[in-house]
Design a protein around this motif. Structure first.
Motif, PDB file in Angstrom:
ATOM      1  N   PRO A 174      78.800   8.875  13.736  1.00 21.22           N
ATOM      2  CA  PRO A 174      78.562   8.766  12.292  1.00 21.22           C
ATOM      3  C   PRO A 174      79.859   8.800  11.478  1.00 21.22           C
ATOM      4  CG  PRO A 174      78.027  10.967  13.031  1.00 21.22           C
ATOM      5  CD  PRO A 174      78.349  10.159  14.254  1.00 21.22           C
ATOM      6  N   GLU A 175      80.955   9.237  12.084  1.00 20.60           N
ATOM      7  CA  GLU A 175      82.232   9.324  11.376  1.00 20.60           C
ATOM      8  C   GLU A 175      82.954   7.977  11.313  1.00 20.60           C
ATOM      9  OE1 GLU A 175      83.400  12.130   9.880  1.00 20.60           O
ATOM     10  OE2 GLU A 175      81.531  13.124  10.454  1.00 20.60           O
ATOM     11  N   CYS A 176      83.042   7.291  12.467  1.00 25.33           N
ATOM     12  CA  CYS A 176      83.835   6.049  12.518  1.00 25.33           C
ATOM     13  C   CYS A 176      82.997   4.815  12.863  1.00 25.33           C
ATOM     14  CB  CYS A 176      84.973   6.206  13.517  1.00 25.33           C
ATOM     15  SG  CYS A 176      84.456   6.354  15.241  1.00 25.33           S
ATOM     16  N   ASP A 177      81.688   4.970  13.061  1.00 25.22           N
ATOM     17  CA  ASP A 177      80.764   3.887  13.417  1.00 25.22           C
ATOM     18  C   ASP A 177      81.090   3.211  14.744  1.00 25.22           C
ATOM     19  OD1 ASP A 177      79.078   4.202  11.256  1.00 25.22           O
ATOM     20  OD2 ASP A 177      80.310   2.925   9.960  1.00 25.22           O
ATOM     21  N   HIS A 178      81.834   3.879  15.606  1.00 28.74           N
ATOM     22  CA  HIS A 178      82.149   3.354  16.932  1.00 28.74           C
ATOM     23  C   HIS A 178      80.963   3.615  17.859  1.00 28.74           C
ATOM     24  CE1 HIS A 178      84.383   2.400  20.568  1.00 28.74           C
ATOM     25  NE2 HIS A 178      84.018   3.574  21.071  1.00 28.74           N
ATOM     26  N   THR A 179      80.535   2.602  18.584  1.00 26.67           N
ATOM     27  CA  THR A 179      79.481   2.762  19.575  1.00 26.67           C
ATOM     28  C   THR A 179      80.110   2.658  20.944  1.00 26.67           C
ATOM     29  OG1 THR A 179      77.843   1.784  18.109  1.00 26.67           O
ATOM     30  CG2 THR A 179      77.296   1.869  20.447  1.00 26.67           C
ATOM     31  N   GLY A 180      79.944   3.698  21.737  1.00 24.70           N
ATOM     32  CA  GLY A 180      80.523   3.708  23.069  1.00 24.70           C
ATOM     33  C   GLY A 180      80.163   4.977  23.802  1.00 24.70           C
ATOM     34  N   GLU A 181      80.676   5.098  24.998  1.00 23.63           N
ATOM     35  CA  GLU A 181      80.399   6.255  25.829  1.00 23.63           C
ATOM     36  C   GLU A 181      81.161   7.470  25.300  1.00 23.63           C
ATOM     37  OE1 GLU A 181      79.472   5.893  30.277  1.00 23.63           O
ATOM     38  OE2 GLU A 181      81.572   6.475  30.169  1.00 23.63           O
TER      39      GLU A 181
END
Length: 109
Positions: free
Chosen positions: A36-43
């Motif tokens: 939710p902080e940087c909108d990065h989707t990953g493991e």
């Protein structure tokens, strides 16, 4: 209904590795999540911290007579510690897997 300022964490179920994830997807293994902080989707990156389970095992070993330093073994074993899931991009804490609890508690909700 989600709003643009909604800070909920989206967690996709991980591949079947034999471990049992908690109700929201965080378990002892890395999970795919959207930060939710940087909108990065990953493991997620998983870090281990001593928790109530670790200290409980330590006390149990101490009372069993393993007082010559063997009681500290739970502090050296990752499977006896709590798992902290962090974003692999920005390092924000996304959730925790506590060994002694069935449910997970979100850090900043």
């Amino acid at each position: 209904m989600a709003t643009p300022d909604d800070t909920s964490i989206t967690v996709e179920p991980p591949e079947d590795t034999g471990s049992k994830p908690t109700s929201n997807g965080f378990g002892p293994d890395p999970a795919v999540a959207k930060c939710p902080e940087c909108d990065h989707t990953g493991e997620t990156d998983v870090f281990y911290e001593p928790g109530v389970y670790t200290y409980g095992l330590c006390l149990l070993l101490l009372f069993m007579g393993l007082w010559l330093g063997c009681f500290a073994i739970p502090f050296c074993v990752p499977s006896a510690k709590d798992c902290v899931h962090k974003c692999s991009h920005c390092g924000a804490e996304l959730g925790r897997f506590r060994r002694y609890e069935k449910e997970i508690r979100e850090p900043y909700t």
